[in-house]
Structure formats: structure tokens, C-alpha cells
Design a protein around this motif. Structure first.
Motif, PDB file in Angstrom:
ATOM      1  N   ASN A   1     -82.934  60.353  98.635  1.00 13.79           N
ATOM      2  CA  ASN A   1     -82.186  61.586  98.927  1.00 13.79           C
ATOM      3  C   ASN A   1     -80.896  61.320  99.705  1.00 13.79           C
ATOM      4  O   ASN A   1     -80.765  60.298 100.382  1.00 13.79           O
ATOM      5  CB  ASN A   1     -83.072  62.549  99.729  1.00 13.79           C
ATOM      6  CG  ASN A   1     -84.210  63.063  98.872  1.00 13.79           C
ATOM      7  OD1 ASN A   1     -84.057  63.273  97.665  1.00 13.79           O
ATOM      8  ND2 ASN A   1     -85.370  63.219  99.491  1.00 13.79           N
TER       9      ASN A   1
ATOM     10  N   GLN B   1     -80.242  64.086  94.049  1.00 15.59           N
ATOM     11  CA  GLN B   1     -81.364  63.866  94.968  1.00 15.59           C
ATOM     12  C   GLN B   1     -82.694  63.731  94.221  1.00 15.59           C
ATOM     13  O   GLN B   1     -82.910  64.437  93.246  1.00 15.59           O
ATOM     14  CB  GLN B   1     -81.489  65.048  95.931  1.00 15.59           C
ATOM     15  CG  GLN B   1     -80.316  65.241  96.840  1.00 15.59           C
ATOM     16  CD  GLN B   1     -80.752  65.710  98.222  1.00 15.59           C
ATOM     17  OE1 GLN B   1     -80.566  65.006  99.193  1.00 15.59           O
ATOM     18  NE2 GLN B   1     -81.371  66.877  98.292  1.00 15.59           N
TER      19      GLN B   1
ATOM     20  N   ASP C   1     -85.316  64.691  95.632  1.00 13.92           N
ATOM     21  CA  ASP C   1     -85.849  66.009  96.001  1.00 13.92           C
ATOM     22  C   ASP C   1     -84.870  67.095  95.547  1.00 13.92           C
ATOM     23  O   ASP C   1     -84.105  67.633  96.342  1.00 13.92           O
ATOM     24  CB  ASP C   1     -86.044  66.045  97.520  1.00 13.92           C
ATOM     25  CG  ASP C   1     -86.584  67.393  97.991  1.00 13.92           C
ATOM     26  OD1 ASP C   1     -87.101  68.160  97.162  1.00 13.92           O
ATOM     27  OD2 ASP C   1     -86.479  67.658  99.212  1.00 13.92           O
TER      28      ASP C   1
END
Lengths: 419, 419
Positions: free
Chosen positions: A416, A330, A332
Motif C-alpha cells: 500500500n 494499492q 488495499d
């Protein structure tokens, strides 16, 4: 060198916890097992803790293999030119013998990212070829997870100063220590082993989902020019976190690890991919690069900096120009969110979706570890002495998976997981 | 670690001069020659200078062999008991292959004198036997000066603190640095190479005189109980300072060196000798000891401290209990005058007349390097995998030489040369 001063007591506790984590979760050393620790001499204080931790859990014997950036650099620059086609037979014998004894191999990865700047790339290329050929059996065993192995890192000043330029050495070292402790889940209160067990279970979830979906292909796009389709072979397996050696020992090959990964269909990759982070190849930085694939092969590669090292790596053998790994991370994610560019693949690949050209992990195919090189290649799984990860994740990366019945399912949206 | 602070600039100059001295006079590295540097990881900063100095004079390749006191200690204490009868074949192959290529071997000797205190002496004994047996060919080549080799030292804290107890670590390190620089003739102004050439010529004079006298035997006496007669074999040769490898390279095996030495007649040693300095054997201190000889054999040995390590060393093989070296060093000599007990044979043996039980150097017999083990033994020259120097010089030592025509000539009076 570990930070000194008032923090010393806490630091030694953290270092010990880290050493035990690497030995007990990373390698999962068994009673009576031999252990190999490959370490820079500048990391001796940590290598000692790891050796002690290995004996604590009953290692039969710890074999040290030391190395040193500075003496390596002298070697690459000044040794007689003929040595770069040679391999030292005792090094080959040692690795292979210990691998066959099911030793656990720890590599403490810590290097000046530009250590070999200015070295003749031909020397690196020749030595790499000679080395890979001589150690082929060992590397095949490693890629096959025949024995447990683990790569982990601690800071050294030359590396820390590259990651945190413009600050004093001590501050750079402190910052890199903190970044590494964060990445490997060492906090101030113990409990890292438990946190790692939970983390591996979390990654396992993701890989299960991807295995259920059993995509036929993945289509990568973003705004900086990536437009790449990667077919996945029949029987591919997504892996993550820990894995099992041939003798049934669960180990974690990379600390940190944030990725879910599989093998692509080696002749099923088409389009263009733009790298999103620099890469260190053979002690040199490769920067701002892209590759174009046709039927699996890299037909063009260009880098604004260090192109010759990239091209050398791609042509290491006849299959080095094809992909061997597809890994999802990801945008994030903890390491990515730190915003730090580590100039060390162990960290940078765990902050970003990445691909690798060169060998695939045979465990990424059902029954793959039982197959010969010819059988793997026939099933679309790449085999090579090369395995070079490069980062392609970005904030706006989209990955669409296409199933065997033609459905398009978003796997990544805006960098993501969308599953 | 080199002393830091204001002295840094001068220190790095001295270190560089020392590294070049070791490479150019100690090993006398030739263009195209391979070099092996055996170093503690804690001495990396000096090993790097030596590696660089070796490449500067055209070394083909420098092979590093690192070691670490702390990890060694863990190994001796905690490894599985069965490993101590094993030898790693790749280590044997490496040393022998490089020796046969006429590589130059540097050993940077720096160790905690009590590093293996508390280790089971049986483990040390078993490992030593296994190691000596497996490396016999290499050790024979070394004793024969087939290839150039040199032992030199720099301080490490654990050693410095033993030599200078009761002072802070930094001060102990400074003191040991200064003592070592004095011993190896590094001053503040360069010129060490010239000083060494002169020093070797001076020692050469002494050995020439002894060779002319061609003594039949030497009789050692002093007030603490030494009363020992050592016969010298026909054709014995006194050596000193530099010597020549089989390929004709002049090298200095020990830096410092203050001794003039030869081989005794192995079955011609009788009487008692009392040691005048402690000795480090296998990381343990042996103290206050004496030996009694009958027809060459040690028939009794007793030490107030560490006796088991001494006895182990003496029974390493069947000939370890006989003398292999007789060496003369003035009581009034630079290292001796420093009054420092170094707990390191390289220094302590060069501050005192000494003997060694175990192997003789075949070069101490005319034509000896061309003889087989059987031929050497037949001529009274001892052969063994052991070679352990111990110090017997004292302020009141007398040595009377007896010539073949029965004349008695004082060689040492009151601890110093009388010739």
C-alpha cells in the motif's frame, strides 16, 4: 443479458445511470461531436442505452462497430491462411477519419477470456503486426489522447462463468454485474457522476505528490522474487483519473480506474519481475510468468501457461520488449479487496500495481504529446504498436523511490501507499 | 431468439439446415470465395450458423455487417440534420471492393415493419438519394447479378408481433418461425436442398412456357379496379428460381421465391392498378393504394396510409416512376395459402402477383447484362436506383396475354396460372 425478474426496474435504472456515466464522464461527449461505439452484439441492450445517452447530450451521429466472439473464433480457426496478413482498408479509413474529426470512441470490453484457445499463435501474430502497421497513425493519436476515448465493460455469460466457475450461469452473471457496478461506483440511488468526480480528485492528489517528489528511480521487491529497478525519465509526469484530449475535452479513458501512472525510462529498467495475476493476450490466458530486464530490454520471459502468446506480444515490434508504463494501485483498494480475478485487464490492472511493455503515453512526459516518435525515444519514452499491461502488485510489495539528491523514500510498504 | 424448451434439439437441427440451405443453395458459396453477411444483431445466433456454414464449404473469409433497428431509429430521429445528406465513404468502398472480388452477399432481412414511424420523411428521402448515388456502381452490379446474393429471413419479436397481433410474444415468434420454415421448405427430416432443386425446376418450366409464347403485352383486370396493360419489350426473358452470376455461379436471390418474372417495356404501361397488400417502405407501412400509368409513367399515386413514403419512393430519381418488374405468382400458392400478411416484401411478394417500380433486372433482356444504362433504356428496359415491389394479385385476377400475331391467351384466370 441484464438480470430479469423482480430486480428489473432497479436494474434498468442502474444500466441507464451506467450508460450516462460512460457517455458524460468517460467520453464527455460534446454537442455536435461524433461518437463511435464498439460493442459485442451480445451487449446490444447496453450499447443501445449508450447510443441513446450520446444523442441525449447532442451527439451529431453515433457510429456502431459490432463484433462477435463466436464469429471471430470461426474466423481465426477457419479463414483461408492468406487473410491474416491482410488489413481491410475501409476499417483503417473509418477509424482514422473519425479520429481526425475528434470523434469520441467507446469500447465495451466483454469477451470470453479463452475465446481464441487453440488458434495458431502465428495467425494472431501476423494479423496483429499487419493491423498495427496499417493503423499506426490511429493508434498514435489514441496514445496521444488526441481524441477522447473510454473502455468500459458489462458481463457476458462466457466471461462471467470463467470469473465465477462452478456456479450456474445466471448466478455468475449476477455476481459479475454486481462486481462491475461496485467497481464503477454505480449504487442504488444515483449520484455516480458525483462519486466519480470525487474519486478523480482523490487520484489527482496522489499524482500531485508523486510529481512533487520527482523520483529518479523506483525499486520494487517482494517475497516471490520481484527485484526490479525502474528509472524514471527527466520530465516524467504522473497522471491519474481523467485527462484532457488535444481539443481540451476532459475524459476518463478507463472505467474503472484506480491507478496513478507514468512512463519509465525505456533503457533504465533492470532486474526481475514476477507477475501476480494471469493475463489474457489475444483470447488466450497467460499464467505464472516472470520477466528479466537488462538495460530496459526483456532478455528473458517465461510463463507456465501460454508462454507463446506472451513471447509473441513481446516481439510485436522492436520496442515491444521495453516498458512503457509504471502504474501504482494499492493492494488495499476496492477492486483488489473484492478478491475477484476478472480475466480482463480493465479490472485486474485496477486491482494491482502493474507495468506495461510496449508504448508509453506521451502525456506522461512534459510536452510529450507535441513530440515526434524520434524525439520521444531520445528522451527515454518508449514507442511501439504494443501496449500490454501486466500485474505485479502483491500484499508484501515494497517500492522505494530514490530522489535526484539520493534520498530513499518508501512509496509502497506491504502493498500500500506509504507516502 | 430461437424457441426454447423441449423443442430445442429439433429446432437447432432445423436452423442448421436452414443456414446450410442459404449458404449452399441461396449463395452457393464456392471454395476460396469471400462472403458478406448483413444481419441484425438480434439474429446473431442464426448469423453465426450461416458464417460457420460458409466456412464449412471453404469460404475464404466471412465479413459481418451488423445493424440494429433500435439504434437506427435513434439515428433517424435524433442525429444532427446535416448527416442525412452524407454517405460514409468506407461503407461504399467496402461493398464495391467486395462485389468486385465476386463476394457472395447474404442479407438476413428481419425488421420491425414500423421501425421508422414518425421519422421525418424528408430525412429518409435525402439519405436514400445520397446513398443510392454513392452506391450506384454497387447497385448496378447487384441488379446485373455480377455477384451472387441472397435475401432470407428469420423472425424477431417486433416483427412477429406485427404479423400475429394479439398473441403473446413467444407464440407470435413460434408462429412466424413455422411460417418461415414452411415458406423455405424446411421440414423435420432434412432434404431441403433437394426440395429446393425440384422447386426451382418447376418454376423453370413456367418461365420456359412464357418465353415460348413471347407475349407482346399483358392485360390485368380484377373486380377492385385494376385495369392495366403492360407491354413487354422485344427480347424480354422470363426468369425464375435460380440464376447465374457473371462468373457462372448458380444462386437463388430470394428465399423463398415463387415468382416468374420479367421486365416490362418501360414506356408501354397504361391504366390503373390497385395494390392488394400493404407495403413497408423505409420502416413505414403504406396501405390501400393505387397507381395510374400513362405511357409508362405513374401519373397518379394515392395511399390511404403512408402516402408520403410511397410518393418519396416514386420520385427517388427520374426513372423511379416507371415499372421495372412484372412477376407472376399464383393466388393458390403455399405462402398465399397460409393467409399470413408478413409485412415483409420477401414473403408478401411471393404470395402474390406483383410489379416493381424502379429498376429492371438486365438479365430479363437477352444480352441485357452486357448493355450500358443508355443501351438498356433505349431498348425499353428501366434503370433507376429504386426497385420497389408492390403486390397486385387477387383471387379474381385475370391476365390476358396478347401475342405478336394478335392472339389473346389467358395467362391467369381467377388468380391462378391458366397456361
Amino acid at each position: 443479458m441484464p438480470p430479469s425478474g423482480g430486480k428489473e426496474v432497479r436494474m434498468i435504472d442502474k444500466l441507464n445511470e451506467y450508460a450516462h456515466l460512460v457517455i458524460e464522464v468517460g467520453l464527455n461527449v460534446q454537442k455536435g461531436q461524433e461518437v463511435v461505439i464498439n460493442s459485442p452484439v451480445d451487449c446490444a441492450f447496453f450499447a443501445r442505452l449508450c447510443a441513446r445517452a450520446a444523442y441525449d447530450v447532442g451527439a451529431r451521429r453515433v457510429h456502431m462497430q459490432w463484433r462477435d466472439d463466436e464469429i471471430s473464433r470461426e474466423y481465426w480457426l477457419k479463414a483461408e491462411d492468406t487473410v491474416f496478413d491482410e488489413v481491410l482498408p475501409w476499417d483503417v479509413e473509418r477509424n482514422l477519419t473519425l479520429a481526425k474529426k475528434n470523434a469520441a470512441f467507446l469500447n465495451i470490453s466483454a469477451s470470453n477470456p479463452e475465446n481464441l484457445k487453440g488458434v495458431d499463435p502465428k495467425r494472431l501474430e501476423r494479423a496483429s503486426k499487419a493491423n498495427n502497421q496499417a493503423n499506426k497513425e490511429y493508434y498514435t493519436m489514441l496514445m496521444n489522447s488526441d481524441f477522447p476515448w473510454c473502455v468500459a465493460s458489462i458481463p457476458i455469460p462466457s466471461w462471467a462463468m470463467k470469473v465465477f466457475p462452478g456456479v450456474p450461469e445466471e448466478e455468475a452473471m449476477d455476481k459479475l454485474w454486481n462486481a462491475i457496478f461496485d467497481a464503477v461506483r454505480i449504487e442504488n440511488c444515483g449520484g455516480a457522476v458525483d462519486r466519480w468526480r470525487k474519486h478523480c480528485a482523490f487520484l489527482d492528489e496522489k499524482s500531485k505528490k508523486l510529481n512533487e517528489l520527482n523520483f529518479k528511480s523506483l525499486h520494487y521487491t517482494n517475497s516471490i522474487g520481484t527485484d526490479l529497478t525502474i528509472e524514471l525519465p527527466e520530465g516524467h509526469v504522473w497522471g491519474a483519473g481523467s485527462e484532457f484530449s488535444k481539443t481540451g475535452i476532459e475524459f476518463v479513458a478507463n472505467m474503472p480506474t484506480e491507478e496513478v501512472f507514468t512512463a519509465p525510462k525505456r533503457d533504465g529498467v533492470n532486474g526481475k519481475v514476477v507477475a501476480t495475476k494471469p493475463l489474457v493476450i489475444d483470447g488466450n490466458i497467460v499464467k505464472d510468468f516472470y520477466m528479466i530486464f537488462k538495460d530496459g530490454k526483456i532478455v528473458k520471459a517465461h510463463a507456465e501457461e501460454g508462454e507463446e502468446y506472451l513471447l509473441n506480444a513481446i516481439k510485436e515490434d522492436e520496442n515491444a520488449c521495453m516498458l512503457g508504463e509504471v502504474a501504482l494501485v494499492q493492494y488495499d483498494s476496492p477492486i483488489s479487496n473484492s478478491g475477484i480475478l476478472f480475466y480482463n485487464t480493465l479490472f485486474d490492472e485496477n486491482a494491482s500495481c502493474h507495468l506495461a511493455f510496449g508504448a508509453a503515453y506521451p502525456s506522461c512526459l512534459k510536452g510529450g504529446t507535441e513530440l515526434s516518435e524520434e524525439e520521444l525515444l531520445a528522451k527515454g519514452i518508449n514507442c511501439s504498436t504494443q501496449h500490454c499491461d501486466f500485474m505485479v502488485g502483491s500484499k508484501d510489495l515494497s517500492i522505494i523511490g530514490t530522489t535526484h539528491d539520493g534520498k530513499n523514500i518508501p512509496v509502497f510498504v506491504d502493498g500500500n501507499f506509504a507516502l
